[in-house]
Design an enzyme around this catalytic site. Sequence first.
Site, mmCIF file in Angstrom:
data_model
loop_
_atom_site.group_PDB
_atom_site.id
_atom_site.type_symbol
_atom_site.label_atom_id
_atom_site.label_comp_id
_atom_site.label_asym_id
_atom_site.label_seq_id
_atom_site.Cartn_x
_atom_site.Cartn_y
_atom_site.Cartn_z
ATOM 1 N N GLN A 70 47.264 43.354 34.305
ATOM 2 C CA GLN A 70 48.241 43.991 35.185
ATOM 3 C C GLN A 70 49.211 44.875 34.405
ATOM 4 O O GLN A 70 49.525 44.589 33.250
ATOM 5 C CB GLN A 70 49.044 42.911 35.907
ATOM 6 C CG GLN A 70 48.196 41.943 36.684
ATOM 7 C CD GLN A 70 48.028 42.327 38.133
ATOM 8 O OE1 GLN A 70 48.938 42.881 38.748
ATOM 9 N NE2 GLN A 70 46.866 42.029 38.691
ATOM 10 N N LYS B 22 57.487 43.381 34.212
ATOM 11 C CA LYS B 22 56.457 43.538 35.239
ATOM 12 C C LYS B 22 57.066 44.225 36.432
ATOM 13 O O LYS B 22 57.909 43.653 37.122
ATOM 14 C CB LYS B 22 55.940 42.162 35.675
ATOM 15 C CG LYS B 22 54.632 41.800 35.054
ATOM 16 C CD LYS B 22 53.978 40.601 35.669
ATOM 17 C CE LYS B 22 52.921 40.107 34.685
ATOM 18 N NZ LYS B 22 52.304 38.868 35.097
ATOM 19 N N ASP C 115 50.105 41.611 40.822
ATOM 20 C CA ASP C 115 51.090 40.566 40.547
ATOM 21 C C ASP C 115 52.360 40.807 41.362
ATOM 22 O O ASP C 115 52.717 41.946 41.643
ATOM 23 C CB ASP C 115 51.466 40.577 39.064
ATOM 24 C CG ASP C 115 50.459 39.797 38.225
ATOM 25 O OD1 ASP C 115 49.377 39.462 38.755
ATOM 26 O OD2 ASP C 115 50.750 39.534 37.043
ATOM 27 N N ASP D 264 45.157 31.632 40.395
ATOM 28 C CA ASP D 264 44.616 32.540 39.382
ATOM 29 C C ASP D 264 44.821 32.010 37.962
ATOM 30 O O ASP D 264 44.869 32.777 37.017
ATOM 31 C CB ASP D 264 45.323 33.905 39.547
ATOM 32 C CG ASP D 264 44.574 35.026 38.862
ATOM 33 O OD1 ASP D 264 43.363 34.888 38.632
ATOM 34 O OD2 ASP D 264 45.205 36.047 38.534
ATOM 35 N N ASP E 297 52.370 34.002 32.924
ATOM 36 C CA ASP E 297 51.586 34.727 33.920
ATOM 37 C C ASP E 297 51.608 34.043 35.272
ATOM 38 O O ASP E 297 50.623 33.465 35.725
ATOM 39 C CB ASP E 297 50.113 34.834 33.445
ATOM 40 C CG ASP E 297 49.810 36.244 33.007
ATOM 41 O OD1 ASP E 297 50.469 37.173 33.506
ATOM 42 O OD2 ASP E 297 48.930 36.414 32.159
#
Length: 424
Positions: A136, A152, A171, A314, A329
Amino acid sequence: MSMNCIFGFSLFLLLLVALNIYFFYILSTEHKPATFKLPIVKSDPIPPVIREINDFLNRLPSQYHNKNSKFLPVQKSLISSFNSSGTNSKSVWQTVENWADEESLFPYKDGAAGEILQAMRSSQIALADNAPKGTQLKLLLLLQGKQKLYFKPKRYNISDVIRGNIYAGYDRHNSEVFTYYLAMVLNYKWVAPSVIRRIHFNQDILAHATAGLKRTMVKNDKGLVCIYGKCYYCKVNETVCPDNKGEIQGAAILYLDKQFKVNKSPWRRSYNSMKMEWENDFDFCKKVSMLLSTKRILNLIDISIIDFLIQNGDRHRYEVYKNKIILLDNGKGLGNPMLDEIDILAPLYQCCMISSSTWQNLELVSGGSLTETIKLLASFQGEKLTTDDHYRAVERRLLKVYATVKYCVAKHGSAKVFKNIDGI
Ligand SMILES: *[C@@H]1O[C@H](CO)[C@@H](O)[C@H](O)[C@H]1NC(C)=O
Ligand SMILES: *[C@@H]1O[C@H](CO)[C@@H](O)[C@H](O)[C@H]1NC(C)=O
């Protein structure tokens, strides 16, 4: 057998299957979506465990619906960890750098948690680069004072509902931050501090961008410079652009300057229609216990509980530091508040064990305390992390975790279920 008999028996079987599907459906969703279809595609038998957990959910003792007064002192100390700010960030980064402890990944006591988050939100950015590891889009930010952060960027509004399979979509930046607070409230200290940060695109990113990062920027049709980044799934047409204030919002995640081992999760998904062994074999835990220590399995169960609460399906691999699993994550949580994918809890109901300290920590946060405390702690940074639907969903799933443990105790007895090895 007479024809009547066969007919009757077939009818009975049909009814049984229908009941199975019905119970499975009730357990995996709370509200029926508008387009309710019998999930005929799920032709494999629904494991009886799902039905049994649901029975325990319906008969859950009232203590699990009410607040636990023993949580008050815990909440108080969390508040004093998070409700703080003001020291200079240089000393904060020094504390972080010199940190070594068997109990937590980063300092959090005596206001350290709040000070770290504050410094992560407000320290000047000295350099911005791509962080190409992973699937990502994320950036690596170097702050003045040399501390590094992952960033992120926001891809969705917090009220967006992600449909499709459990690992669908980009994400969610808020899931990263939410999971940090959730883990801290559950006393799982192996998680990197994460906080919502707003960054001015021109002043904070473009002005300090490496040549490599600049090469992954494009102008969109409104003439705005946007980033598509460098990562496994990064595509030129899937950019992140500044909002009308010229800012990009995202999760700032403290960079772990540590070596850790990466392992495949035994309960990972196939990411295609193929079934994994754990999905077919109810005795799968026996196989796992031949490969992994009880301590590691208990740790995987801790993680599965956190993943179930946020609905992260995930976790195909996990990182280990000092023999403990680090929660890294966590962006695939908070996708759909109407859905409770119970098989994320498979490590718990297949192994039917849990560390005693994890169970105690879970029992402390009953009756709404869990999400109330997350909201409260996040408010010290002035942020709303998610919607009320998601907060309610986390509480609903917590009841299912209690029910699953009750199911295990009824089946195997508490001596087999509760293990006195440090967990959450
Ligand atoms: C979020 O909502 C705003 C306004 O409500 C909209 O303009 C924007 O496009 C949405 N962003 C995303 C990523 O959906
Ligand atoms: C971007 O392009 C790829 C093909 O290169 C396509 O699969 C994808 O759906 C596109 N994404 C968007 C958001 O249009």
